[in-house]
Scaffold this motif. Structure first.
Motif, PDB file in Angstrom:
ATOM      1  N   ARG A 169      21.698  38.506 -15.009  1.00 32.04           N
ATOM      2  CA  ARG A 169      21.860  39.667 -15.893  1.00 32.04           C
ATOM      3  C   ARG A 169      23.351  39.864 -16.165  1.00 32.04           C
ATOM      4  O   ARG A 169      24.034  40.624 -15.493  1.00 32.04           O
ATOM      5  N   ASP A 170      23.821  39.159 -17.178  1.00 37.75           N
ATOM      6  CA  ASP A 170      25.260  39.164 -17.455  1.00 37.75           C
ATOM      7  C   ASP A 170      25.774  40.534 -17.871  1.00 37.75           C
ATOM      8  O   ASP A 170      26.936  40.873 -17.621  1.00 37.75           O
ATOM      9  N   ASN A 171      24.915  41.353 -18.498  1.00 42.55           N
ATOM     10  CA  ASN A 171      25.340  42.699 -18.897  1.00 42.55           C
ATOM     11  C   ASN A 171      25.674  43.560 -17.675  1.00 42.55           C
ATOM     12  O   ASN A 171      26.644  44.324 -17.684  1.00 42.55           O
ATOM     13  N   MET A 172      24.859  43.425 -16.627  1.00 41.76           N
ATOM     14  CA  MET A 172      25.115  44.190 -15.406  1.00 41.76           C
ATOM     15  C   MET A 172      26.390  43.721 -14.722  1.00 41.76           C
ATOM     16  O   MET A 172      27.147  44.523 -14.172  1.00 41.76           O
ATOM     17  N   VAL A 173      26.636  42.420 -14.781  1.00 44.40           N
ATOM     18  CA  VAL A 173      27.871  41.876 -14.208  1.00 44.40           C
ATOM     19  C   VAL A 173      29.078  42.423 -14.963  1.00 44.40           C
ATOM     20  O   VAL A 173      30.089  42.808 -14.364  1.00 44.40           O
ATOM     21  N   CYS A 174      28.970  42.476 -16.285  1.00 42.74           N
ATOM     22  CA  CYS A 174      30.059  42.995 -17.123  1.00 42.74           C
ATOM     23  C   CYS A 174      30.383  44.439 -16.762  1.00 42.74           C
ATOM     24  O   CYS A 174      31.545  44.811 -16.584  1.00 42.74           O
ATOM     25  N   ILE A 175      29.352  45.258 -16.643  1.00 40.25           N
ATOM     26  CA  ILE A 175      29.566  46.665 -16.281  1.00 40.25           C
ATOM     27  C   ILE A 175      30.174  46.767 -14.891  1.00 40.25           C
ATOM     28  O   ILE A 175      31.098  47.560 -14.646  1.00 40.25           O
ATOM     29  N   ALA A 176      29.677  45.943 -13.970  1.00 46.43           N
ATOM     30  CA  ALA A 176      30.150  45.997 -12.576  1.00 46.43           C
ATOM     31  C   ALA A 176      31.639  45.667 -12.467  1.00 46.43           C
ATOM     32  O   ALA A 176      32.360  46.305 -11.686  1.00 46.43           O
ATOM     33  N   VAL A 177      32.120  44.685 -13.235  1.00 44.67           N
ATOM     34  CA  VAL A 177      33.544  44.327 -13.120  1.00 44.67           C
ATOM     35  C   VAL A 177      34.433  45.443 -13.667  1.00 44.67           C
ATOM     36  O   VAL A 177      35.535  45.674 -13.147  1.00 44.67           O
ATOM     37  N   PHE A 178      33.958  46.155 -14.685  1.00 43.36           N
ATOM     38  CA  PHE A 178      34.744  47.289 -15.191  1.00 43.36           C
ATOM     39  C   PHE A 178      34.785  48.424 -14.176  1.00 43.36           C
ATOM     40  O   PHE A 178      35.820  49.081 -14.010  1.00 43.36           O
ATOM     41  N   VAL A 179      33.663  48.660 -13.489  1.00 40.73           N
ATOM     42  CA  VAL A 179      33.636  49.692 -12.442  1.00 40.73           C
ATOM     43  C   VAL A 179      34.560  49.281 -11.295  1.00 40.73           C
ATOM     44  O   VAL A 179      35.328  50.101 -10.783  1.00 40.73           O
ATOM     45  N   LEU A 180      34.499  48.007 -10.913  1.00 40.32           N
ATOM     46  CA  LEU A 180      35.362  47.512  -9.837  1.00 40.32           C
ATOM     47  C   LEU A 180      36.837  47.648 -10.208  1.00 40.32           C
ATOM     48  O   LEU A 180      37.666  48.055  -9.383  1.00 40.32           O
ATOM     49  N   SER A 181      37.175  47.339 -11.446  1.00 32.18           N
ATOM     50  CA  SER A 181      38.558  47.485 -11.910  1.00 32.18           C
ATOM     51  C   SER A 181      39.005  48.943 -11.825  1.00 32.18           C
ATOM     52  O   SER A 181      40.122  49.242 -11.387  1.00 32.18           O
ATOM     53  N   ALA A 182      38.129  49.861 -12.237  1.00 28.66           N
ATOM     54  CA  ALA A 182      38.465  51.289 -12.207  1.00 28.66           C
ATOM     55  C   ALA A 182      38.633  51.789 -10.777  1.00 28.66           C
ATOM     56  O   ALA A 182      39.521  52.604 -10.488  1.00 28.66           O
ATOM     57  N   VAL A 183      37.798  51.297  -9.856  1.00 26.31           N
ATOM     58  CA  VAL A 183      37.909  51.714  -8.454  1.00 26.31           C
ATOM     59  C   VAL A 183      39.216  51.204  -7.852  1.00 26.31           C
ATOM     60  O   VAL A 183      39.909  51.929  -7.123  1.00 26.31           O
TER      61      VAL A 183
END
Length: 278
Positions: A169-183
């Motif tokens: 699920r590449d869309n979920m991976v995309c969202i996750a990396v943005f959340v990780l960057s923000a954290v």
């Protein structure tokens, strides 16, 4: 040695933010909201600490809002289908502007003394902020290189069509990396607040470009699928040593800006040449 250690300590927040950026770049996206998000989070945390005196509440709320900012970036890219550089630069401008509006352009200070003293502590002779940066490096290296999530980040950056065929699920991976960057940016914001003792909406306007430059210098490809967090950390330290050297030589700030831009261009050209050769 003490001078070098001091330079590394000053670069600790920068290193943490660059780690999050590396995940985003490997996934073949970019996060240009880092500077704005960091500034907004310092203002938010500063208001909470000043008015409640609670450091733990401020940190928890900052982490929560950082996750919201990351989710918003991911939503814009995945759901609205906006290019990540457009979506994230807009987010950075919006949150920085809101921080400026609510502070009326003034600095926020008056944090609990325990919080502002924390950044100046040492663990076995090593500045505590550098210790935090090294711990974050160890955690992110483990996530990227030794977990399923890390492997999917590389896979999505290398070939999104192939990852879809594999059922990832590449869309979920995309969202996750943005959340990780923000954290990661939130951790950097806490470090900046503790060391400086103030929060300003104008803090670190060029941070995202410096993070990208450090990542590329460290071996992360702007075309996705390749990256090295240890290399990013080395890139941050090299960048910081060069800037410190320029300051020591009395080089004027505008020449330092020119030099920084030249490094970014050189790193991009080298990355492009490497990609073509492969």
């Amino acid at each position: 040695f003490k001078n070098v250690l001091n330079i590394f300590e000053q670069a600790a927040y920068y290193m943490v933010c660059a780690m999050g950026m590396t995940f985003v770049l490997i996934s073949k996206e970019v996060d240009l909201s880092v500077g704005g998000v960091l500034a907004a989070l310092t203002v938010l945390g500063g208001f909470i600490m000043k008015n409640t005196g609670s450091v733990s509440s401020a940190i928890l709320i900052m982490l929560g809002m950082a996750s919201v900012f990351g989710l918003f970036n991911g939503f814009c890219v995945v759901i609205l289908k906006l290019p990540s550089f457009i979506a994230t630069i807009a987010t950075g401008y919006i949150v920085r502007g809101l921080a400026g509006y609510y502070t009326d352009g003034a600095a926020v200070s008056g944090f609990p003394s325990a919080f502002t003293k924390f950044a100046w502590q040492k663990v076995l002779g090593i500045p505590v902020l550098l210790v935090i940066a090294l711990i974050m490096l160890a955690i992110t290296v483990y996530i990227l290189n030794f977990t399923t999530f890390g492997r999917t980040v590389f896979a999505c950056g290398a070939n999104k069509k192939a990852t879809k065929l594999m059922g990832i699920r590449d869309n979920m991976v995309c969202i996750a990396v943005f959340v990780l960057s923000a954290v990661c940016t939130c951790v950097g914001a806490i470090m900046v607040m503790s060391r400086s003792g103030v929060a300003r909406f104008s803090t670190l306007p060029n941070l995202q470009m410096q993070c990208i430059a450090a990542a590329v210098i460290g071996g992360t490809s702007l075309t996705g699928g390749k990256g090295n967090l240890v290399g990013t950390a080395v890139g941050v330290l090299l960048f910081s040593l060069v800037q410190s050297g320029l300051n020591a030589m009395g080089v004027l700030s505008f020449w330092q800006e020119i030099f920084t831009g030249a490094i970014i261009i050189l790193a991009t050209v080298l990355d492009s040449a490497k990609t073509r050769s492969n």
